[in-house]
Design a protein around this motif. Structure first.
Motif, mmCIF file in Angstrom:
data_model
loop_
_atom_site.group_PDB
_atom_site.id
_atom_site.type_symbol
_atom_site.label_atom_id
_atom_site.label_comp_id
_atom_site.label_asym_id
_atom_site.label_seq_id
_atom_site.Cartn_x
_atom_site.Cartn_y
_atom_site.Cartn_z
ATOM 1 N N GLY A 118 -42.414 -7.458 76.345
ATOM 2 C CA GLY A 118 -41.656 -6.547 75.491
ATOM 3 C C GLY A 118 -42.561 -5.631 74.697
ATOM 4 O O GLY A 118 -42.261 -4.448 74.519
ATOM 5 N N ARG A 119 -43.676 -6.172 74.231
ATOM 6 C CA ARG A 119 -44.627 -5.334 73.498
ATOM 7 C C ARG A 119 -45.174 -4.230 74.391
ATOM 8 O O ARG A 119 -45.286 -3.066 73.985
ATOM 9 C CB ARG A 119 -45.774 -6.177 72.955
ATOM 10 N N ASP A 120 -45.520 -4.584 75.636
ATOM 11 C CA ASP A 120 -46.018 -3.578 76.567
ATOM 12 C C ASP A 120 -44.988 -2.466 76.775
ATOM 13 O O ASP A 120 -45.340 -1.280 76.844
ATOM 14 C CB ASP A 120 -46.350 -4.209 77.917
ATOM 15 N N LEU A 121 -43.721 -2.851 76.856
ATOM 16 C CA LEU A 121 -42.667 -1.880 77.111
ATOM 17 C C LEU A 121 -42.372 -1.019 75.888
ATOM 18 O O LEU A 121 -42.193 0.199 76.006
ATOM 19 C CB LEU A 121 -41.392 -2.599 77.560
ATOM 20 N N VAL A 122 -42.322 -1.626 74.713
ATOM 21 C CA VAL A 122 -41.955 -0.897 73.495
ATOM 22 C C VAL A 122 -43.114 -0.051 72.981
ATOM 23 O O VAL A 122 -42.949 1.137 72.677
ATOM 24 C CB VAL A 122 -41.469 -1.874 72.400
ATOM 25 N N GLU A 123 -44.301 -0.653 72.882
ATOM 26 C CA GLU A 123 -45.444 0.070 72.324
ATOM 27 C C GLU A 123 -46.011 1.073 73.316
ATOM 28 O O GLU A 123 -46.540 2.115 72.917
ATOM 29 C CB GLU A 123 -46.536 -0.912 71.903
ATOM 30 N N GLY A 124 -45.922 0.757 74.602
ATOM 31 C CA GLY A 124 -46.535 1.596 75.616
ATOM 32 C C GLY A 124 -45.540 2.444 76.378
ATOM 33 O O GLY A 124 -45.195 3.551 75.975
ATOM 34 N N LEU A 125 -45.052 1.913 77.499
ATOM 35 C CA LEU A 125 -44.219 2.705 78.401
ATOM 36 C C LEU A 125 -42.981 3.296 77.728
ATOM 37 O O LEU A 125 -42.668 4.472 77.905
ATOM 38 C CB LEU A 125 -43.782 1.840 79.588
ATOM 39 N N GLY A 126 -42.275 2.481 76.965
ATOM 40 C CA GLY A 126 -41.040 2.956 76.348
ATOM 41 C C GLY A 126 -41.264 3.920 75.199
ATOM 42 O O GLY A 126 -40.324 4.595 74.765
ATOM 43 N N HIS A 127 -42.479 3.969 74.672
ATOM 44 C CA HIS A 127 -42.886 4.822 73.541
ATOM 45 C C HIS A 127 -41.812 4.913 72.449
ATOM 46 O O HIS A 127 -41.533 5.985 71.906
ATOM 47 C CB HIS A 127 -43.346 6.207 74.021
ATOM 48 N N CYS A 128 -41.246 3.755 72.093
ATOM 49 C CA CYS A 128 -40.160 3.723 71.112
ATOM 50 C C CYS A 128 -40.602 4.234 69.740
ATOM 51 O O CYS A 128 -39.817 4.849 69.003
ATOM 52 C CB CYS A 128 -39.615 2.304 70.975
ATOM 53 N N GLY A 129 -41.856 3.964 69.394
ATOM 54 C CA GLY A 129 -42.353 4.390 68.093
ATOM 55 C C GLY A 129 -42.429 5.890 67.937
ATOM 56 O O GLY A 129 -42.485 6.392 66.800
ATOM 57 N N GLU A 130 -42.431 6.636 69.024
ATOM 58 C CA GLU A 130 -42.509 8.092 68.925
ATOM 59 C C GLU A 130 -41.307 8.662 68.175
ATOM 60 O O GLU A 130 -41.425 9.688 67.493
ATOM 61 C CB GLU A 130 -42.597 8.719 70.323
#
Length: 297
Positions: A193-205
């Motif tokens: 989930g961290r890989d997806l949220v912090e990286g690919l999903g770029h949710c923090g943007e």
């Protein structure tokens, strides 16, 4: 006075040379991608989680048209207008002629094949967290998509942001490959989930506030931010405000419906549509991670 003037000029030259040296476009070590064989099946997952079609397909595209990455969508910001480029496999107007190394340099370091900086409207500040194998897989999948010969339109940026050289300084300050949430205590599902949220999903943007230079405030990760598309606010999705159960989060990412039967709209509707193409285990991993991020009021 003449000596003072010459001394100041020399310091200026040294400072400018130091700035250029420190902020020149970086490139990955070719060994990081050497020998990687892309898996288009995983590349399709990377494609949808990464939101590639949401930015690079023609505006208001649906269905199979979302796989024609013709570019042209315009993003009006306080820095000017960014125009999404053609990233179809067309060898002349798209990225069909790129190598895996070219794509890795773009996604992980924001460096073009010509050796120039990309603007962080392309979310490489988040993609820097993804693995080189995912880049190879994405390239393998994107090479199967239909080409488009539409030329990429130039950005329309305000002064001084139209000088790409300044992006080197921005990267020096804000391009950070370190995980935002540490490994300690995270299960394999939460790490995924961290890989997806912090990286690919770029949710923090979208869900994190930014400083005046446009860098994400890591100390306020996922704590909400002004809506760049108009009035209102992008919500805080840390446990301090998002009090949904893990099952509620999974349902929202699957159907778009909240526990109170409201539905996702605007850009979040695109996210839900993208996640409908990935395994349920990935939506569950995202929900598990969101329950573990630091709670920020």
């Amino acid at each position: 006075m003449k000596r003072l003037f010459l001394g100041l000029c020399l310091l200026g030259v040294i400072g400018a040379a130091g700035f250029v040296a420190l902020t020149r476009p970086a490139r990955i070590d070719p060994a990081a991608v050497a020998g990687l064989v892309g898996d288009p099946k995983n590349g399709e997952i990377v494609f949808w989680v990464g939101g590639c079609a949401s930015c690079h397909a023609a505006d208001k595209s649906t269905g199979d048209a979302m796989l024609l990455l013709t570019g042209g969508k315009r993003f009006d910001t306080e820095f000017g207008v960014f125009v999404a480029p053609n990233i179809s496999p067309d060898p002349a107007q798209g990225i069909g002629g790129w190598s895996v190394e070219d794509l890795a340099n773009a996604m992980l370091l924001g460096t073009s094949p010509r050796g120039t900086h990309y603007y962080p409207a392309f979310p490489y500040a988040s993609y820097v967290h993804i693995k080189p194998q995912d880049v190879a897989d994405l390239k393998a999948f994107m090479d199967t998509l239909p080409p488009s010969s539409r030329p990429t339109e130039p950005n329309e940026l305000n002064f001084p942001f139209n000088f790409r050289l300044l992006m080197g300084g921005w990267k020096f300050l804000f391009l950070n490959p370190d995980p935002i949430v540490a490994d300690a205590g995270l299960t394999p599902a939460e790490l995924r989930g961290r890989d997806l949220v912090e990286g690919l999903g770029h949710c923090g943007e979208c869900h994190s506030p930014r400083n005046p230079l446009g860098g994400i405030e890591r100390a306020n990760w996922l704590a909400g931010a002004p809506n760049p598309d108009g009035p209102g606010k992008i919500p805080n999705i840390t446990p301090a405000k998002l009090n949904w159960s893990q099952a509620d989060i999974v349902e929202y990412l699957t159907s778009g419906f909240t526990p109170s039967f409201d539905s996702a709209g605007a850009a979040m509707a695109d996210v839900v549509n993208n996640l409908s193409h990935v395994p349920a285990s990935d939506r569950e991993a995202i929900a598990a991670y969101l329950k573990k991020v630091p709670a920020i009021e």
